[in-house]
Motif scaffolding. Structure first.
Motif, PDB file in Angstrom:
ATOM      1  N   PRO A  58       6.164  25.041  20.634  1.00 22.65           N
ATOM      2  CA  PRO A  58       6.308  24.942  19.183  1.00 22.65           C
ATOM      3  C   PRO A  58       4.933  24.933  18.502  1.00 22.65           C
ATOM      4  CG  PRO A  58       7.059  22.916  20.268  1.00 22.65           C
ATOM      5  CD  PRO A  58       6.598  23.851  21.337  1.00 22.65           C
ATOM      6  N   ILE A  59       4.763  25.823  17.510  1.00 23.09           N
ATOM      7  CA  ILE A  59       3.458  25.933  16.850  1.00 23.09           C
ATOM      8  C   ILE A  59       3.534  25.807  15.330  1.00 23.09           C
ATOM      9  CG2 ILE A  59       2.436  27.282  18.716  1.00 23.09           C
ATOM     10  CD1 ILE A  59       2.865  29.798  16.970  1.00 23.09           C
ATOM     11  N   GLY A  60       4.731  25.832  14.768  1.00 21.65           N
ATOM     12  CA  GLY A  60       4.858  25.688  13.321  1.00 21.65           C
ATOM     13  C   GLY A  60       6.317  25.610  12.913  1.00 21.65           C
ATOM     14  N   PHE A  61       6.549  25.100  11.711  1.00 19.93           N
ATOM     15  CA  PHE A  61       7.908  25.039  11.199  1.00 19.93           C
ATOM     16  C   PHE A  61       7.890  25.056   9.677  1.00 19.93           C
ATOM     17  CE2 PHE A  61       6.816  20.732  10.328  1.00 19.93           C
ATOM     18  CZ  PHE A  61       7.704  20.281   9.357  1.00 19.93           C
ATOM     19  N   VAL A  84       1.704  24.334  10.332  1.00 23.22           N
ATOM     20  CA  VAL A  84       1.276  25.136  11.473  1.00 23.22           C
ATOM     21  C   VAL A  84       0.237  24.327  12.235  1.00 23.22           C
ATOM     22  CG1 VAL A  84       0.118  27.270  12.198  1.00 23.22           C
ATOM     23  CG2 VAL A  84       1.721  27.308  10.255  1.00 23.22           C
ATOM     24  N   SER A  85       0.407  24.229  13.553  1.00 19.98           N
ATOM     25  CA  SER A  85      -0.577  23.523  14.379  1.00 19.98           C
ATOM     26  C   SER A  85      -1.963  24.082  14.100  1.00 19.98           C
ATOM     27  CB  SER A  85      -0.254  23.696  15.870  1.00 19.98           C
ATOM     28  OG  SER A  85       0.964  23.094  16.183  1.00 19.98           O
ATOM     29  N   GLU A  86      -2.926  23.194  14.059  1.00 13.39           N
ATOM     30  CA  GLU A  86      -4.279  23.568  13.650  1.00 13.39           C
ATOM     31  C   GLU A  86      -4.846  24.752  14.432  1.00 13.39           C
ATOM     32  OE1 GLU A  86      -8.504  21.357  12.684  1.00 13.39           O
ATOM     33  OE2 GLU A  86      -6.679  20.175  12.900  1.00 13.39           O
ATOM     34  N   GLU A  87      -4.613  24.794  15.743  1.00 10.01           N
ATOM     35  CA  GLU A  87      -5.185  25.875  16.552  1.00 10.01           C
ATOM     36  C   GLU A  87      -4.515  27.221  16.305  1.00 10.01           C
ATOM     37  OE1 GLU A  87      -2.327  23.624  19.356  1.00 10.01           O
ATOM     38  OE2 GLU A  87      -3.634  23.137  17.692  1.00 10.01           O
ATOM     39  N   TYR A  88      -3.409  27.236  15.565  1.00 10.44           N
ATOM     40  CA  TYR A  88      -2.708  28.489  15.273  1.00 10.44           C
ATOM     41  C   TYR A  88      -2.840  28.917  13.808  1.00 10.44           C
ATOM     42  CZ  TYR A  88      -0.643  28.701  19.868  1.00 10.44           C
ATOM     43  OH  TYR A  88      -0.465  28.809  21.229  1.00 10.44           O
ATOM     44  N   ARG A  89      -3.620  28.197  13.048  1.00  9.60           N
ATOM     45  CA  ARG A  89      -3.780  28.556  11.636  1.00  9.60           C
ATOM     46  C   ARG A  89      -4.597  29.833  11.499  1.00  9.60           C
ATOM     47  NH1 ARG A  89      -4.635  22.343   9.645  1.00  9.60           N
ATOM     48  NH2 ARG A  89      -2.512  21.748  10.180  1.00  9.60           N
ATOM     49  N   ASN A  90      -4.351  30.557  10.424  1.00  6.33           N
ATOM     50  CA  ASN A  90      -5.012  31.838  10.136  1.00  6.33           C
ATOM     51  C   ASN A  90      -4.684  32.903  11.185  1.00  6.33           C
ATOM     52  OD1 ASN A  90      -6.393  30.930   7.750  1.00  6.33           O
ATOM     53  ND2 ASN A  90      -7.713  29.746   9.124  1.00  6.33           N
TER      54      ASN A  90
END
Length: 146
Positions: A58-61, A84-90
């Motif tokens: 899970p990385i975002g919702f 969104v999890s910080e490491e998956y932003r942008n």
């Protein structure tokens, strides 16, 4: 990355992200409370949640609540939560979650999607405006704490 509508079976996966989201908004961590809250929303069909995953992780919702516009005489949706999890932003995760929310809202013949964010959350504001959301300058929002 995949985006899917969450079911009750996804409550624990969403809850981890939901707890991180609440921490971002300066709330105390409460993993058990987060899971209970998310499970209740899904079980009672009180919200619609989309879950983004990367190879099952899970990385975002995003979570939408039903709303109605009396003036427009139609259903509307409040996009209440987006995280969104910080490491998956942008990396397009937020954009994909909003696209899923838009598709869902269109499928319910909704008039609009409304959201709010902190004035300090300029990164989210930039994304929302890039995706066509318009800042409401003609209304004030009031809250009454109970």
């Amino acid at each position: 990355m995949t985006v899917k509508e969450a079911t009750l079976a996804d409550a624990a996966a969403v809850a981890g992200l939901f707890d991180a989201y609440r921490i971002y908004y300066e709330q105390s961590s409460d993993p058990a409370g987060a899971e209970a809250f998310i499970a209740d929303r899904l079980r009672n069909r009180e919200s619609v949640i989309y879950l983004a995953q990367d190879q099952g992780r899970p990385i975002g919702f995003t979570q939408l609540y039903p709303f109605f516009t009396s003036v427009g005489m139609k259903r509307a949706w409040v996009l209440n939560d987006l995280y969104v999890s910080e490491e998956y932003r942008n990396r397009g995760v937020g954009r994909a979650l909003i696209a899923a929310a838009q598709d869902f809202a269109r499928s319910t013949s909704a008039k609009w999607i409304m959201l709010q964010t902190y004035t300090s959350n300029v990164n989210a504001q930039a994304l929302y405006e890039k995706l066509g959301f318009e800042k409401d300058t003609g209304s004030y929002y009031y809250y009454l704490s109970l």
